[in-house]
Structures are given as structure tokens and as C-alpha cells.
Design a protein around this motif. Structure first.
Motif, short mmCIF file in Angstrom:
data_model
loop_
_atom_site.label_atom_id
_atom_site.label_comp_id
_atom_site.label_asym_id
_atom_site.label_seq_id
_atom_site.Cartn_x
_atom_site.Cartn_y
_atom_site.Cartn_z
N GLY A 92 0.80 -1.23 0.00
CA GLY A 92 0.00 0.00 0.00
C GLY A 92 0.82 1.27 0.00
O GLY A 92 0.52 2.22 -0.72
N ALA A 93 1.89 1.31 0.80
CA ALA A 93 2.70 2.52 0.87
C ALA A 93 3.64 2.63 -0.33
O ALA A 93 3.74 3.66 -0.98
N LEU A 94 4.33 1.52 -0.62
CA LEU A 94 5.37 1.56 -1.65
C LEU A 94 4.79 1.86 -3.03
O LEU A 94 5.48 2.44 -3.89
N ALA A 95 3.53 1.46 -3.27
CA ALA A 95 2.90 1.77 -4.55
C ALA A 95 2.70 3.27 -4.72
O ALA A 95 2.47 3.75 -5.83
N GLY A 96 2.81 4.02 -3.63
CA GLY A 96 2.59 5.46 -3.68
C GLY A 96 3.68 6.24 -4.39
O GLY A 96 3.52 7.43 -4.68
N ILE A 97 4.81 5.59 -4.66
CA ILE A 97 5.94 6.29 -5.29
C ILE A 97 6.39 5.51 -6.51
O ILE A 97 6.38 4.28 -6.52
N SER A 98 6.79 6.23 -7.55
CA SER A 98 7.24 5.57 -8.78
C SER A 98 8.63 4.97 -8.59
O SER A 98 9.37 5.34 -7.67
N LEU A 99 8.99 4.06 -9.45
CA LEU A 99 10.34 3.47 -9.39
C LEU A 99 11.40 4.53 -9.63
O LEU A 99 12.53 4.41 -9.17
N THR A 100 11.03 5.60 -10.32
CA THR A 100 11.97 6.70 -10.53
C THR A 100 12.07 7.61 -9.32
O THR A 100 12.98 8.44 -9.24
N GLY A 101 11.15 7.48 -8.37
CA GLY A 101 11.23 8.27 -7.13
C GLY A 101 10.67 9.67 -7.23
O GLY A 101 10.72 10.42 -6.26
N ASP A 102 10.11 10.04 -8.37
CA ASP A 102 9.67 11.43 -8.53
C ASP A 102 8.21 11.57 -8.96
O ASP A 102 7.79 12.63 -9.41
N ARG A 103 7.45 10.50 -8.82
CA ARG A 103 6.02 10.58 -9.16
C ARG A 103 5.26 9.85 -8.05
O ARG A 103 5.76 8.85 -7.51
N PHE A 104 4.03 10.34 -7.76
CA PHE A 104 3.36 9.88 -6.55
C PHE A 104 1.88 9.58 -6.80
O PHE A 104 1.21 10.26 -7.55
N PHE A 105 1.39 8.56 -6.13
CA PHE A 105 -0.04 8.29 -6.06
C PHE A 105 -0.58 8.78 -4.73
O PHE A 105 0.06 8.60 -3.69
N TYR A 106 -1.77 9.31 -4.80
CA TYR A 106 -2.51 9.69 -3.60
C TYR A 106 -3.44 8.52 -3.26
O TYR A 106 -3.22 7.84 -2.28
N PRO A 107 -4.44 8.19 -4.10
CA PRO A 107 -5.19 6.93 -3.86
C PRO A 107 -4.47 5.76 -4.51
O PRO A 107 -3.74 5.93 -5.49
N ASN A 108 -4.68 4.57 -3.95
CA ASN A 108 -4.03 3.36 -4.45
C ASN A 108 -5.05 2.23 -4.61
O ASN A 108 -5.18 1.36 -3.75
N PRO A 109 -5.77 2.26 -5.75
CA PRO A 109 -6.79 1.23 -5.99
C PRO A 109 -6.16 -0.12 -6.28
O PRO A 109 -4.97 -0.20 -6.62
N LEU A 110 -6.97 -1.19 -6.16
CA LEU A 110 -6.48 -2.53 -6.46
C LEU A 110 -6.93 -2.99 -7.85
O LEU A 110 -6.51 -4.05 -8.32
N THR A 111 -7.80 -2.22 -8.45
CA THR A 111 -8.18 -2.43 -9.85
C THR A 111 -8.13 -1.08 -10.52
O THR A 111 -8.60 -0.09 -9.95
N SER A 112 -7.57 -1.02 -11.71
CA SER A 112 -7.63 0.22 -12.47
C SER A 112 -8.03 -0.14 -13.89
O SER A 112 -7.26 -0.75 -14.63
N TYR A 113 -9.27 0.22 -14.25
CA TYR A 113 -9.76 -0.18 -15.57
C TYR A 113 -9.04 0.56 -16.69
O TYR A 113 -8.80 0.00 -17.74
#
Lengths: 633, 633
Positions: free
Chosen positions: A345-366
Motif C-alpha cells: 500500500g505505501a510503496l505503490a505510492g511512489i514511482s520506481l523513478t522516485g519522482d512521481r506519486f499516487f494519492y489513492p491506491n486502488p487494487l483495480t484500475s480499468y
């Protein structure tokens, strides 16, 4: 009392977390600094409040924006400890000078009120003055531990003293509109030994649930006191309600206070509400908050996947709170949840590049989604940054006699016991592999126990309370060897206890079986019925369309299909993928009907999703066809 | 100027609408009265305000609840005209006595403020004092026309005079938080001839868009002035924004004022915004409002089907507004839209039993839904009741010389022209059949024209502006016969003009071809792409699971499949169903895959859905497979 080994005493020296710590230092912290200082007016607000900038523009941004400066400084502090940088430290020192200059003579500090009318301060419980103060205090302490400089901590102390002069028994009532100052005041008590701060934290907690709350939150018919957990006193709490981040910070503060005051009523309340969260209201990813309308909770077992809120900051809060619960009780089930929230849940909030962020973290994204550079309400970037730069906090704990290993990671630390000092060197490729090798170098040969956490997922216990369970239940035991020789161990509270008389050079090897798990949800979760998720070690997996040309929403993963794990060093920074075959329901070439064919599938760790452009994604995969929807809107 | 023939001059004497009028009188009105008087405190509030009830309980319910009493009285008035009932009239008279007794000496009337503190009246623009006054005025006029009794109308006149004493040029500013009083004041002008009311209506309109609005709507960051159409003056408007019902009532009032003041700026504004609504923002059912969060509009072409709001009251408002636009312009395209909203979006708001109501009206329902007995905010039940009981208002119109036929329905009326009075007897089974037979009985032989609306759907024009279009474009012409002989006619503004010297006993027979239409949406509507809807006459159709055992979301209706219409007298009160064959994607018995097979399908009129328990429903049916989603949450 079990206490964690402080991040400043832990050296992350290889593997998974070091990569993240590096990314935070090299990329995330500079991004946060740029947004805080240049692209937004957050530092300029302090300059104006200090009289250093007289552009007549007044306060820029939102009233709680000061907090982002403090959280960025906290992240900077942790990062400086890991990767010293004179340039970054100089810039941080300049910020701190401006912050200190913006403090009012009586200790009050908040640029919104200084710039819009100091006479209105402490008049609106929703205006986050206390919340900002909390982040100031946390930042000051972190910066002191990282650099030895106490200027920012002193600003925090003066603000704490100012609050202590206004609030407290026999003074006025005050319900913090967004909890945070409570846990910060306990940290300040720990740092200074001044019990006033502990008492004030406790007083803020005790103010809730008595009808003292007034203002926008309380007036909003869709919110009301439940939104900020002000509907009942903490002693009476049994269900989680309202805004998830507020709840997490609150409960962290309550657990902190309980640990020092030995308030068993608080502890019991925390255990009740923790069960409510973990047994009924947490996503498989450790994220919490089902609804974006209140950024929080709806009703038990309502865990929509596509509509999930699962705010990054709430997962960060789950890490905080579960650590406190573990310290209070010594039970590893809290670390199991912490680990779930941290790695997913937390780690998905940041991109692998370290410079992009999610606020919500859904488990499905259509449609798929892309992480953003920044947000108007910018809590998440600096929050995930400060968590990842301080992940060292969560590896080790100790009391006078024993040592606890919680999250495995390549690292070094030295633990002070009552009668010994023990240098530990841990080597592991966790979370990719379950083998951990530990070198012990006590100052002198001595007797103590290692409490080695055997994760729930290695003991056929997907999560405490059974909200999720594993379909494949045969699990080999974890092996522990001392100096190469297999040893028996006793399991207590989720820890393997290895008691020994240790001498310099002793080695402990732990082999945690890391098999691919099929996860099923409780039938009470309607959204996951007839579906299966995949997990390996602490990592929850997902399907992303990039790896699955024949689609991800139109496939059935049958229960008896073999699953394979493959290390793919060049994919998404190096990950284990999971693969196998699915039944895919696919349109015929004329698109007038559909047929089913066997297709390969590949799953990636959930935390790594959305790093290849907008990719539809799904965590829960149908096990059998229960319904078919053509041409979803 | 074209004016409608008033409902009180129209006798509905067979067919579709008489059934509804009967249902409203027999069932809906008693239900509304019961909820208004006994099950809720709406009448008790008037008793308390009048000092007739001294239970010390203060105001019950929501601050705008008075409006439901007035709307119920308006529905009662219409219903009494159709089905006289001494008992109902006696009870209504008692209500009116209580209302009159609750009026303040200065004419002000609003039980919320009388019971909570009269000193606060007119201090909060959101508190619906003006909105309630508007419904009072409408009810008073309707009751006067229905019964000849003017007591309620006089209460309305005194309130209007009170408002006129407070508001207007050179007095204070006021933006009505929920428009309604504007259109009511024009009705009062029509009923009394007192131009003050027209001027006051115009003044309320002219107050918008200048920043005068203050209060909860304007402070709410998610709403703001756009929510109540206060973001720009009416003259500048080109896009619809905000709350759909507010917009409809507003535009109706603006069109009303424009018709009397000949304000072409208003008229042009109305035409611009109408095009914005009809070209980009209306559902196929004539419903409006894509989002439940603001109960209104999002962005153009955003027309989600399952998430549609489409409030019943907004469809009722579409009927009001489009009638005014038709009167102003003489163009039948407005009646085409009125008809679409009336027969679909509005009519779906009430159950076939007449005692259950929908507030939102989606075009897809995955789970099915059930109409409710009542609502906390109870605008919809009485609104649909007053519409259905006054549907006679929408059949005929006239000017000095000519007669217009807009909505066909079995009915009688007498039209006063400048030099003649013409008795009309209309026989038809509309909307089930397209044949209409008209008997003319002018007082004396005379020359005039009949403007017979040929609906857009009979002229291959699904909707003005092309948001929807018909896939099958071959349409036979409408035939018109005079006394059995085919006649040529000229089409002007959507009307067939039949000019003649008419004598008593002349017959006009109209045969409108009523074929099954396949409807496609503009590509700009992403939610309807690759899908088809069915329409026959003015009725939009839908699939309900009750008639489609193999499912409704898993089927493809191919473009070349023949469609059949069947009269089913025992189904849902008697309806034409549409049927044919679809390709159904169906799970295999082991549920491990899916196959496609040809299955029969049956569609029912949209307005009749949800009358057989909770039934999944869908209006837009895939034409080809573009995506497959298994096991939708």
C-alpha cells in the motif's frame, strides 16, 4: 518495554531498501525541495511571515501548507543521515533559519495566521495549526538526530510550550481537527524528557468525543464528528470511522501515550479498533480507506477495488501505528500488517523513478493511471519520502535483555542490552528471497535471546483475523541454523525465540520458505468473491496489461494451474514475476461473439505497477466465471 | 404569441395519460397527503407556526419542507379537476386554513423561520424561503383554477407583496439559493395581471452572476457559484453548470420573463444554453445531470449510464422549460425534447402502482433498484404527481388564428381563436400507436390552420443537434387525411401545417409511422460507444433481467438482426415489447470459460423498469464486443 532501534543507529547497506533510500536522497528529496521552495510558495510564506519578503502577496496556497515544509525537512534529515550532502544540508539550514525567523515572540508559528490575521489564531479547530505544529516537532527532532543541530527542534519546543500555555486541564477545550500533534508531543517527550509534552498529548486525546468539536468538519452533514474520530471518547472506541489518515495518526498517538502511561484502557481500545481495522477493513495491500468522499471508511467489509481510496499517507500511518502496537504488546502480528502496508500500500505510492506519486491506491484500475508530480494537498510525496528514508526504524527492536528482528533487510546495527552491546550484520535479499544470514558480534560472550519474526505468510496465516486466507495451505517450516547447525526454536507471539550464549562471530541463518500463495478473501467481502490474488513473501502481485496482451479483466485463473516464479533482472528494476496460464475470454475476429482460449499470463509486484505508462491493472483475478460484462463504460 | 391550452380546459378521456391521471388521484395524491400530514411533520409545522399546536417541539424536518406541502397541494388541485373528491378537497381546505393561519402579519410565511427565530429570516440565501414562496404561489394559482377558491392564492399574493417590499431595484441584493420563485411570480402575473410580479421575477433573475451570492453554496469549494448558476449573468450564459433542477427552474423563469418582456438577450441566452444541454448533455431518456455529487452537470458529453443522476425533478424541469421554449419560438424541436423527458426520464420516476418513486434515474443498473416510498428531501414524489396530473397542459396550444397539437393524447378541449371557438375531440392510442383521429367542431365554419407536430423520431431526427441518431434511416412519411382524403402539407418548424376552411364534423386523421428505431450516440459520448439503444415512438426501451434469462450485460445485438414488436396486454399494465435474437456470451457449466450462443431477448419501455422487484437493467446494448469484464464487483 520493547523499543525500536532508531534509524540513525541502523545502516542499510545492501538490497531492496538501500535502493529506495538512495532514490529518496537522490530524487525524491530534491523534487520535494523544488516544489516546496520554487514551484510553490511554501517557503515564501515563511519569508513573508518573518518579514524577509515584502511582496504584499499575503499567504500563498492552503492553510496547512507549512506542514509540507516540515515533512520535507524530516525526509531531508533521514536522507542526510544515509547520504550526507553539504548542499542539501545548507539549503535545509537556510529553510530552518527562515522558519525560526517566522516564529512569533510567544512561540506561536503558523504562516497562514501570521499572514492573514494573528488575532484569529486558535479560533478554528479545522485550520491545522496543531497538525502543522506536530510536523514541525517531528522534523525538528529528526533533524537534530541526523545533524546534531537543534535550531529547528527549539522552534518546535517553543511552539509546544506555547500550546502548553493555552491548552490543558482547566484551560480551554480544543479538539484537533487533524490529529498529529499528539504523536509528535510524545516524540518530544522522548527527546527532551519533559513530561509536560506527554501530558499535553494525553490531554489532546482526552478532549475528543465530548462534544467540544466545532467548525466545518462538525457542521458538514456528510462528515460530522465521526470524520475526525470525535464521536466518542477513545475509551469507548471499537469501530474505525471517518478519515483514515486522521485515524492512523490519532491511534499512533494514543498507543504512544499508552506505552508511557501504562493506560490499559487506552491499550484495550487500541486492540479493539485494530481488530476492527484488520479483521474487517483493510485491503490485501495493507491500504485502508474505501471511499474518496471522506478519504476513509464506509462500512465493514466494504472493500471496493477500483473505487478504493487507500491513500498513501494512510498506509504510512498503518506503518506508524502497527509499530507502536508491536512495541506495546510484543506481538509480531502487528509487524505482519506493518509489512503488508509497507511493501504494498505505501510503496505503490511512489514511482520506481522516485519522482512521481499516487494519492489513492486502488487494487483495480480499468483505465490505468499515472503517478503525479505533485498535489495541491501535498501530504503524500513528503510522507512516503520520510517513511522510506527512515525505514531503518522498523528493522530491529530490543529491550534490556533481548533483540527483536522485525523487517529483514541487509543492514548493520549495534544493539545496547543491559549487560552487553551487540553488533549485528544482516545479509539478505529480502523480500525477494527468504534467506537471512545474521552475524553476531557481542562485545563479550553473553546470554540473550533473538526474537526472529517468522512472517505470517510463512506460517499459513495470511492476516490476523482471517479477512484473507491462503488457498494452498501446505507450508514448509522456517529453518534456523546456528553456525550451520539446525536448531529447534519455540514460537512465541509470531517470533522464533533463539536463546543462546552468543560469542563474537556466531552466525544465524534463517530460511523462510517463500512460496507463491493463492490468496482468497473472506466471503464477507463481496467485491472479492470468486476471485484469487497472488502473493509471494510480503509482496502482493497484480496483472498489468503491458505483460498480458490478451487482456487482464477477461481471464480466469483456475485453482489447479501451476504457477512459476522467474527473476527478471531487467524488468521494472529487477523483480520476480509470477506466471502461468489462464482461460481468456476473447472477442472473435468479427467481434460479434467471444470464445475462450488458454493464454499465458504474467503478474508483477503490486508496488511496481503504473511504471510503464497507463496500464490497466488488477489484483484480484476471477477463479471462475460468475458474471460477464461486455463493453464496460 | 403561442399559449398553451390550460390543463383545466383539457379533458383527458382515454388512453395512456388518463391511466396515469387516475393513478395520481387514486394513489399518489393520497400517499403524498399521508406522508405530508401524518408520517412527517410538514403540516404540524404549519400548525405550530399558527399557534394551533403547542407541543413545544419546534420545527420538524428540513428547512425547505414547506415546499412539499405546497407541491402536494398543487398536485391535489390538478387531480381534483380530473377526479373531484369532496373528501380530498375538504382535507386540502383544512391544510390551507392552517397555512393561512401560519402567515405573519406582514405577509411573510415560512414555518422554519417562524419556529426557529423570525429575526433571522432573509439572512441566508440558501434557506429556500423564496423557493418555498414560489411553490406556495404555484399551488395557490392551481388550487384557484381547479376549485375557484382563492384563499391559498391570496396567501401567495401576500407573500409576493412582502417579497416585493424587501427586494427589487434600489433595495437589497438577493440571489435565490434555489431558483423557483421567478417562474412562480410570472404565473402570478398571468393570474392577476399585476406587473409588479413580472418585474420582481425579472429582478431576481438580474441579481445572478454579479457576486452578490453569499453562504453555504458559495463557500463550498466543490460547489461555488456555478452550482446555482450564479457564476455569470444570464445574458452571458452559454454552458449549463451546477445543480440540474435549479438550472431548469431558472431557465423556465427566464423564458417566461422573456416571453412577456420581449427580451431578446434573454431569448438568445436561452437558445445557447438549450443547445448546450440538448447537443451535449442530455441522456437518451431526456434526463439530465451526470453526477450525484452536485446533482447536476460535469463536462459536456460525460453521460455515464450506471452513475447517471438524472433526477426525476430535473426531467420534470425539462418539461417546463421546453414548453416555454416552444411557446417563445414556435419550434417543435423543443416539444421533441419535452416528449423525450416526459415519457422516459420523468415517467420512470414513479412506479406503475403510483406509490413508489425514484430520485435518480440511471440508464444502467447492475444490481437493479427499487423505487422508494418517500424521501427525506421529498421533492420528487409531489413533483411527478403535479406533472402527471397536469399533463393536459402540454397537449394543445394556440394563438389568435391557429391551433397547435403537441403531445397526442385521447382528449377533448375547446380552443378560443380570435374569430371562432373550436371544439376538438382527439382519439389515439399514442404513444403505443401513431394513428391520431381528430374531430373538429368549430362554432361556425371558418378558416384556420392546424399545426400538427410530426415528432422528430418520425422524421429521422432523433434529437436536435445530433447527440443521438437513428441507425435505420428509412422512414415512411406521416400521412394526413382530411375527411378520409390524403392531403399535402407543408412542414414548418417541425409541424405539418394543415390550412383549411373547417366546418363542424370535419375529421383529420394523422398516421405517424411508429417503427422500431436503433439509436446510436455521438462518438463524443464515450460511455455509449459501440452500443445501440432501441426506441419506438417516443419510448426508449431497456433490457431487464426478468425478461432475459441468459443475462443482459453479456449480450451483443447485431446490427442486422430483425426486431419484432409485440403488444403484451398482461405485462406491466400493457406494453409493446421489442424482441429478437442476441449473441450471448455465457459461462460454461464448469464456469472455467465462456461460450457464445444465440439467445432470444425482450426489451420493455424504460419507464416501466423496476416494477418487478430488483432487476438489473440496461438501455445501451453492445453492438459488437469491444471489451470483456469477468466477475464485475
Amino acid at each position: 518495554l520493547i523499543r525500536p532501534i532508531h534509524f540513525s543507529e541502523v545502516i542499510l547497506d545492501d538490497g531492496f531498501w538501500k535502493t529506495y533510500a538512495h532514490k529518496v536522497s537522490e530524487v525524491t528529496v530534491p523534487v520535494c525541495m523544488e516544489y516546496t521552495e520554487a514551484k510553490t510558495g511554501r517557503i515564501r510564506n515563511f519569508e513573508r511571515a518573518a518579514g524577509l519578503l515584502n511582496d504584499g502577496k499575503g499567504h500563498e496556497g492552503i492553510y496547512y501548507d507549512d506542514s509540507d515544509v516540515y515533512k520535507a525537512l524530516e525526509a531531508i534529515a533521514y536522507s542526510l543521515k544515509i547520504y550526507p550532502s553539504p548542499q542539501v544540508e545548507k539549503r535545509a539550514d537556510e529553510w530552518i533559519d527562515k522558519i525560526a525567523a517566522a516564529q512569533e515572540p510567544d512561540g506561536y508559528i503558523n504562516t497562514f495566521y501570521t499572514l492573514t490575521g494573528l488575532e484569529n489564531r486558535w479560533s478554528d479547530m479545522e485550520k491545522h495549526e496543531d497538525y502543522c505544529a506536530g510536523h514541525l516537532i517531528e522534523a525538528g527532532i529528526a533533524y537534530y538526530y541526523a545533524t546534531g543541530k537543534n535550531k529547528l527542534m527549539n522552534v518546535g519546543i517553543r511552539m509546544a510550550d506555547h500550546m502548553d500555555s493555552i491548552f490543558g486541564p482547566g484551560k480551554r477545550n480544543w479538539v484537533t481537527g487533524h490529529q498529529e500533534v499528539e504523536l509528535a508531543l510524545v516524540k518530544l517527550y522522548e527527546a527532551t524528557g519533559n513530561k509536560n509534552y506527554l501530558n499535553l498529548a494525553n490531554w489532546f486525546i482526552s478532549q475528543r468525543g465530548h462534544g467540544y468539536g466545532v467548525g466545518r468538519i462538525w457542521d458538514n452533514p456528510a462528515w460530522g464528528p465521526r470524520y475526525c474520530q470525535d464521536d466518542q471518547p477513545i475509551e469507548a472506541i471499537s469501530h474505525i470511522t471517518g478519515h483514515a489518515v486522521r485515524a492512523m495518526y490519532y491511534y499512533t498517538g494514543v498507543a504512544d501515550v499508552a506505552s508511557y502511561t501504562k493506560n490499559t484502557t487506552y491499550l484495550n481500545a487500541m486492540q479493539r479498533v485494530w481488530e476492527d481495522v484488520v479483521h474487517k477493513n483493510v485491503y490485501l495491500t495493507g491500504a485502508i480507506g474505501s471511499s474518496r468522499h471522506n478519504e476513509g471508511f464506509t462500512k465493514s467489509f466494504d472493500l471496493p477495488n477500483a473505487e478504493a481510496y487507500g491513500e498513501t499517507c494512510a498506509s504510512v500511518g498503518m506503518v506508524f501505528w502497527n509499530q507502536r502496537m508491536n512495541q506495546l504488546t510484543g506481538n509480531a502480528m502487528y509487524i505482519d500488517v506493518l509489512e503488508r502496508s509497507l511493501f504494498n500500500g505505501a510503496l505503490a505510492g511512489i514511482s520506481l523513478t522516485g519522482d512521481r506519486f499516487f494519492y489513492p491506491n486502488p487494487l483495480t484500475s480499468y483505465e490505468g493511471d499515472t503517478r503525479k508530480e505533485w498535489f495541491g494537498t501535498a501530504c503524500c510525496p513528503s510522507n512516503i519520502a520520510r517513511l522510506l528514508a527512515s525505514v531503518g526504524n522498523y528493522l530491529y527492536a530490543h529491550d534490556e535483555h533481548d533483540i527483536w528482528l522485525n523487517i529483514y533487510a541487509g543492514s548493520k546495527t549495534t544493539v545496547s542490552l543491559k549487560n552487553n552491546r551487540v553488533k549485528l550484520t544482516q545479509q539478505t535479499n529480502y523480500p525477494w528471497e527468504g534467506s537471512v544470514s545474521l552475524l553476531l558480534e557481542p562485545e563479550h560472550t553473553g546470554e540473550f535471546a533473538l526474537h526472529l519474526r517468522i512472517p505470517g505468510w510463512a506460517r499459513n496465516d495470511a492476516i490476523s483475523g482471517g479477512l484473507y486466507r491462503f488457498a494452498n495451505t501446505e507450508t514448509p517450516d522456517t529453518e534456523i541454523r546456528i553456525n550451520g547447525k539446525p536448531t529447534q526454536y519455540k514460537m512465541v507471539n509470531g517470533y522464533a525465540i533463539v536463546h543462546n550464549t552468543w560469542k563474537k562471530g556466531d552466525r544465524v541463518d534463517i530460511r523462510i520458505p517463500m512460496e507463491i500463495k493463492r490468496v482468497l478473501a473472506s466471503d464477507s467481502v463481496s467485491q472479492d468473491r470468486g476471485k484469487v490474488a497472488l502473493q509471494r513473501g510480503p509482496l502482493v502481485y497484480c496483472l498489468e496489461e503491458a505483460d498480458n496482451a490478451s487482456g487482464i479483466f477477461n481471464v480466469i485463473l483456475k485453482d489447479d494451474v501451476p504457477l512459476l516464479e522467474t527473476w527478471e533482472p531487467h524488468l521494472l528494476g529487477g523483480i520476480y514475476t509470477l506466471s502461468g496460464e489462464v482461460e481468456a475470454v476473447i472477442p472473435t475476429p468479427d467481434r460479434a461473439s467471444a470464445t475462450t482460449s488458454v493464454q499465458p499470463f504474467k503478474a508483477i509486484p503490486y508496488f511496481a505497477w503504473a511504471n510503464r505508462g497507463k496500464q490497466p491493472m488488477q489484483v484480484w483475478i476471477p477463479r471462475r466465471v460468475t458474471s460477464i460484462l461486455l463493453n464496460k463504460e
